[in-house]
Structures are given as C-alpha cells and as structure tokens.
Design an enzyme around this catalytic site. Sequence first.
Site, mmCIF file in Angstrom:
data_model
loop_
_atom_site.group_PDB
_atom_site.id
_atom_site.type_symbol
_atom_site.label_atom_id
_atom_site.label_comp_id
_atom_site.label_asym_id
_atom_site.label_seq_id
_atom_site.Cartn_x
_atom_site.Cartn_y
_atom_site.Cartn_z
ATOM 1 N N TYR A 34 0.834 -1.205 0.000
ATOM 2 C CA TYR A 34 0.000 0.000 0.000
ATOM 3 C C TYR A 34 0.866 1.251 0.000
ATOM 4 O O TYR A 34 0.575 2.230 -0.681
ATOM 5 C CB TYR A 34 -0.915 -0.007 1.241
ATOM 6 C CG TYR A 34 -1.960 1.083 1.228
ATOM 7 C CD1 TYR A 34 -3.229 0.842 0.722
ATOM 8 C CD2 TYR A 34 -1.662 2.366 1.708
ATOM 9 C CE1 TYR A 34 -4.191 1.844 0.701
ATOM 10 C CE2 TYR A 34 -2.612 3.371 1.683
ATOM 11 C CZ TYR A 34 -3.873 3.110 1.184
ATOM 12 O OH TYR A 34 -4.816 4.107 1.156
ATOM 13 N N PHE A 45 -7.498 20.526 -23.555
ATOM 14 C CA PHE A 45 -8.204 19.271 -23.831
ATOM 15 C C PHE A 45 -9.515 19.281 -23.030
ATOM 16 O O PHE A 45 -9.598 19.947 -21.995
ATOM 17 C CB PHE A 45 -7.314 18.081 -23.445
ATOM 18 C CG PHE A 45 -7.973 16.758 -23.684
ATOM 19 C CD1 PHE A 45 -8.221 16.322 -24.971
ATOM 20 C CD2 PHE A 45 -8.361 15.949 -22.625
ATOM 21 C CE1 PHE A 45 -8.854 15.111 -25.201
ATOM 22 C CE2 PHE A 45 -8.992 14.744 -22.849
ATOM 23 C CZ PHE A 45 -9.240 14.319 -24.128
ATOM 24 N N ASP A 46 -10.550 18.553 -23.479
ATOM 25 C CA ASP A 46 -11.886 18.585 -22.837
ATOM 26 C C ASP A 46 -11.836 18.415 -21.314
ATOM 27 O O ASP A 46 -12.455 19.156 -20.576
ATOM 28 C CB ASP A 46 -12.841 17.483 -23.316
ATOM 29 C CG ASP A 46 -12.701 17.093 -24.761
ATOM 30 O OD1 ASP A 46 -11.783 17.587 -25.443
ATOM 31 O OD2 ASP A 46 -13.507 16.277 -25.208
ATOM 32 N N ASP A 66 0.821 19.783 -20.484
ATOM 33 C CA ASP A 66 -0.127 18.685 -20.602
ATOM 34 C C ASP A 66 0.506 17.760 -21.631
ATOM 35 O O ASP A 66 0.355 17.950 -22.831
ATOM 36 C CB ASP A 66 -1.496 19.222 -21.050
ATOM 37 C CG ASP A 66 -2.534 18.111 -21.163
ATOM 38 O OD1 ASP A 66 -2.157 16.931 -20.986
ATOM 39 O OD2 ASP A 66 -3.701 18.414 -21.431
ATOM 40 N N ALA A 69 0.471 14.413 -22.650
ATOM 41 C CA ALA A 69 0.001 13.079 -23.046
ATOM 42 C C ALA A 69 0.816 12.526 -24.221
ATOM 43 O O ALA A 69 1.166 11.350 -24.255
ATOM 44 C CB ALA A 69 -1.475 13.135 -23.410
ATOM 45 N N LYS A 79 -1.443 7.397 -23.361
ATOM 46 C CA LYS A 79 -0.937 7.724 -24.690
ATOM 47 C C LYS A 79 0.554 7.374 -24.742
ATOM 48 O O LYS A 79 0.892 6.215 -24.903
ATOM 49 C CB LYS A 79 -1.192 9.198 -25.014
ATOM 50 C CG LYS A 79 -2.662 9.496 -25.328
ATOM 51 C CD LYS A 79 -3.468 9.786 -24.094
ATOM 52 C CE LYS A 79 -4.878 10.234 -24.392
ATOM 53 N NZ LYS A 79 -5.356 11.248 -23.458
ATOM 54 N N HIS A 84 -22.925 13.184 -26.922
ATOM 55 C CA HIS A 84 -22.364 12.322 -27.967
ATOM 56 C C HIS A 84 -22.109 10.899 -27.501
ATOM 57 O O HIS A 84 -22.075 9.978 -28.296
ATOM 58 C CB HIS A 84 -21.082 12.930 -28.544
ATOM 59 C CG HIS A 84 -20.029 13.194 -27.510
ATOM 60 N ND1 HIS A 84 -20.147 14.207 -26.589
ATOM 61 C CD2 HIS A 84 -18.865 12.580 -27.252
ATOM 62 C CE1 HIS A 84 -19.079 14.206 -25.802
ATOM 63 N NE2 HIS A 84 -18.281 13.225 -26.182
HETATM 64 C C1 LIG Z 1 -6.208 12.111 -22.959
HETATM 65 C C2 LIG Z 1 -5.812 13.462 -22.581
HETATM 66 C C3 LIG Z 1 -6.074 13.984 -21.305
HETATM 67 C C4 LIG Z 1 -6.887 13.231 -20.263
HETATM 68 O O1 LIG Z 1 -6.311 12.019 -19.932
HETATM 69 P P1 LIG Z 1 -7.163 10.715 -19.567
HETATM 70 O O2 LIG Z 1 -6.100 9.691 -19.322
HETATM 71 O O3 LIG Z 1 -8.048 10.396 -20.702
HETATM 72 O O4 LIG Z 1 -7.921 11.040 -18.322
HETATM 73 C C5 LIG Z 1 -5.609 15.244 -21.028
HETATM 74 N N1 LIG Z 1 -4.959 15.977 -21.935
HETATM 75 C C6 LIG Z 1 -4.703 15.511 -23.165
HETATM 76 C C7 LIG Z 1 -3.951 16.365 -24.137
HETATM 77 C C8 LIG Z 1 -5.120 14.242 -23.540
HETATM 78 O O5 LIG Z 1 -4.875 13.803 -24.783
#
Ligand SMILES: *Cc1c(COP(=O)(O)O)cnc(C)c1O
Length: 461
Positions: free
Chosen positions: A73, A126-127, A217, A219, A260, A452
């Site tokens: 843990y 990103f969303d 950010d 990813a 990613k 969507h």
């Molecule tokens: C996928 C993504 C996120 C969010 O990550 P999740 O692992 O889907 O929660 C944030 N920023 C970017 C640029 C992404 O492509």
Amino acid sequence: MEKKYVAPPYRIKMVEPIKMTTKEERIEKLKNAGYNPFSLRSEDVYIDLLTDSGTGAMSQFQWGALMQGDEAYAGSRSFFRFEGVVKDITNYQYVIPAHQGRGAEQVVLPQLITKKGMYFFSNMHFDTTRAHVELAGGRAVDVVIDECFDTVNFHPFKGNFDIEKLEKEIIEKGPENIAGIIMTITNNSAGGQPVSMENLRTVKEIAVKYNIKTIIDGARYAENAFFIKEREEGYQNKSIKEIAHEMFSYADILLMSAKKDGLVNMGGIIAIKDDFDLYQKCRTYIVPMEGFPTYGGLAGRDLEALAVGLEEALDEDYLRHRIDQARYLGDKLIAGGVPIQYPVGGHAVFVDCKKICPHIPFNEFPAQAVCNEVYIEAGVRAVEVGSFLLGRNPDTLENLESQLEFMRLTIPRRTYTYAHLDVVADAVISVYNRRETLVGLDFEYEPPVLRHFTARLKPIK
Ligand SMILES: *Cc1c(COP(=O)(O)O)cnc(C)c1O
C-alpha cells in the site's frame, strides 16, 4: 506514392482475433446502436479507431514487468522504479502517480486556482482539462495560432501558441489573475498538431516576465519531440530524450495521461520541477481523490508496466513508425481525393466532413453521418469531432455550430498494420465517392450533457 514508410520495428508474438461481419449485419448493429458508434459493442467492430487512449499494445518487456509488481500500500518498490524513470525523463524532483490524466488534473489544477474566476491560458485545453479548470472555479482560454484552423495549408507547428494574443490577454486580465499557462503537446484537439521548441521557449519567457506558472499537458510529449527533431532547425542530431529535457525545462509541472505516450492501458502522472510547497499540497489532496501518493489509483504492476512503457516511447524507431502510420493513412486519403487536416498530426487523421457533405447542415451532423457510413462500409469505427460533440448553448438550448466538422480516425499504438490502414482508406474513399447519397441525422434521444456518448439518432429520410 513515392514516399517510403518505415516497416514496424517489432514482430507479432501474440494475436487478438477480431470478428469479421457482413454489411447486412453492420447495418442492423448500427441501427440497434441508435446510429451512434459509441453504443456499438467493440466485438462488432473490425478496426477500432475511436481513440488512441489506452488502446495500444504492450511489449513483452511490459508484460514481463507486470509480474514484478510490488502491491504494498505504501512505499512500493514499483513506485520507486516508476519515479526514477519519470525523474530521468523530466529532470523534475517530485513525482506522483494518478489513475489517468484527468486524475492528475483533478489533484493539481485546484491547487493553482487560489481565487475564484482565475484564468488558465493554453494553446488549446483538452476537454477534461477544461472541465477541471471550470470545476475548480477557473476559466479556460485558448490562444492557438490562426493557422490551426486552416486545414489545407502546410504549417510545421499548427499547435503553437499565438504569442501576441497570449501576452495581450495576460495584460488585459492582469497577471495576478492568471493561474497558469498550459502547454498541450501535441495539441490533441487540433489533430495532434505539434508545438515548436521555439514557441515553448517564448511562452516560458513571457511566463517568467509576469511570474506565471507553466504546465505541460504532455500526453503525447514524445510524439511532439519527434516532430521537433524532424521539422525544427537545430534538433536533427539530438536524441528524443534530449529534446524532451529541453521541453520540460520550460515548464514547472507535468500533467500526463500515460494512456498515450506511456504505452499503457491505464495510468497518469504528476511531476513537479521544484515547488516543494505545491508538491506537499498535491500529496495531501491526492489521498482522498486517487489514493496514497505512492500508488495514486494504480496497482504496483501498473507502475512497473508504465516505467517500461515510458522508456519504450522514447525509442526513435518506434516513433518514426508510429508517425508514419498516421502519415500513410493521410497520404492514401489525399490520393483518393478525400479532404483532411493537413499536415497529418501524430496520432490521428482528421477528415474534413464539412467539405464532403456540404448538403448536410451542421445541426444534422455531417461528420457523424460519414462515421456511420464508414462503419457500414468496412466495420471501421471512427469518432465525430464537430457539432454533435459540441452540444447546445446552455441558455438558448440552440445547437452550437462547430467551426470544423471532423471525422477522427485515431490510430492505436503498435496495434494495427499498414494492411488494416488500407482497409480504412478504401472504406473512407468509397464513402467519399458516394457522398451525395449520405443523409443527415436527427435525435431519437438526447441526454442533457455529454450527449455524444449516449445519444440515439435516426437518419433523416
Ligand atoms: C487524454 C488526454 C487527457 C486526459 O487524460 P485521460 O487519461 O483520458 O484522463 C488530457 N490531456 C490531453 C492532451 C489528452 O490527450
């Protein structure tokens, strides 16, 4: 096509059979799914290009590492292995895992918003990043260059910040009201378009001038580094890791979805350059949100696989083939006359459905209509990025009109072959050639938010 595309730098050791379906079966499946590919069962999909998030294949080294997970843990050995790799790639001092990218966002972003209504600036949020900024009481503003919205002309770094606009906005809103600048690399929402090193450097200079924190950010940071190596003067002889070091040197914090460029099916990363106070705050806050700071919502085995995946994603042969797959699909579509976002970005090909179906108005969702036909044609699942995704104005309840109507063909890592991409290209071209016969869609059921994902539609006769 004269250009050579590199063959995969791996061979196949284990296979996952996929079901073949007939056109008649697919017509029935899609109807039952309410003409919304999100509601299809994945076993009814032949080639799944819905997303590249968590859909890649792990290597034999990652599967081997899973067996070495330490499931303690607290203070797990797997955490320290993971921490070592992240420190080595970023040169940052503090590392905390999270269950995925949005888990990292929900822990870090609220710490940066010290009063209500503070702003984040980004080339493009990103969303989920935008959602977490807003949930924490902040406001998200995008300041990407205009070239980003021109799908036709070549620009090597369509993900770049508009530097003038950024500085103007900072002065206008007041530096004390800015919670941070988020550098999204690559720019996912604009088609995986890269950001140049020069642009990152200039953004950092502006941030220093006004005493504002910068956040990467990241990813798809490794894909961004590859584009810099390929396209930016002075980086041809640097390794991907050297380029990554320089990119990370221009930020104070890394937030990363490891689904990613972490090459795992689930995982996220928080890394902080040197702000001990912020690190302490995140370490405290992550316990109720994600878990104890040495596991952050992940199993020890997940941390092991991620430690290996992060290093594999820096391999140049891997990256070249990865980027070439997207380029290959893009080139085939261009040769077939299909309008796409050009140049192709790192992880997907974006097909311009506004140009394909000018006879379908935005509120009948032209890109969704194309996605549905591509599924019927060959069992390929793509995703709409346009007015269907955008939703309605919360005050007037009118459908919002998206600037662009895209079908996104997202390529999972190390998963499909060029032969699969041939099937995809043939299907899209064949739909393109009978584009006049496509019809718009209307709602049968529309959920109040994030429609969507679960909406049911019907073709307009
Ligand atoms: C996928 C993504 C996120 C969010 O990550 P999740 O692992 O889907 O929660 C944030 N920023 C970017 C640029 C992404 O492509």
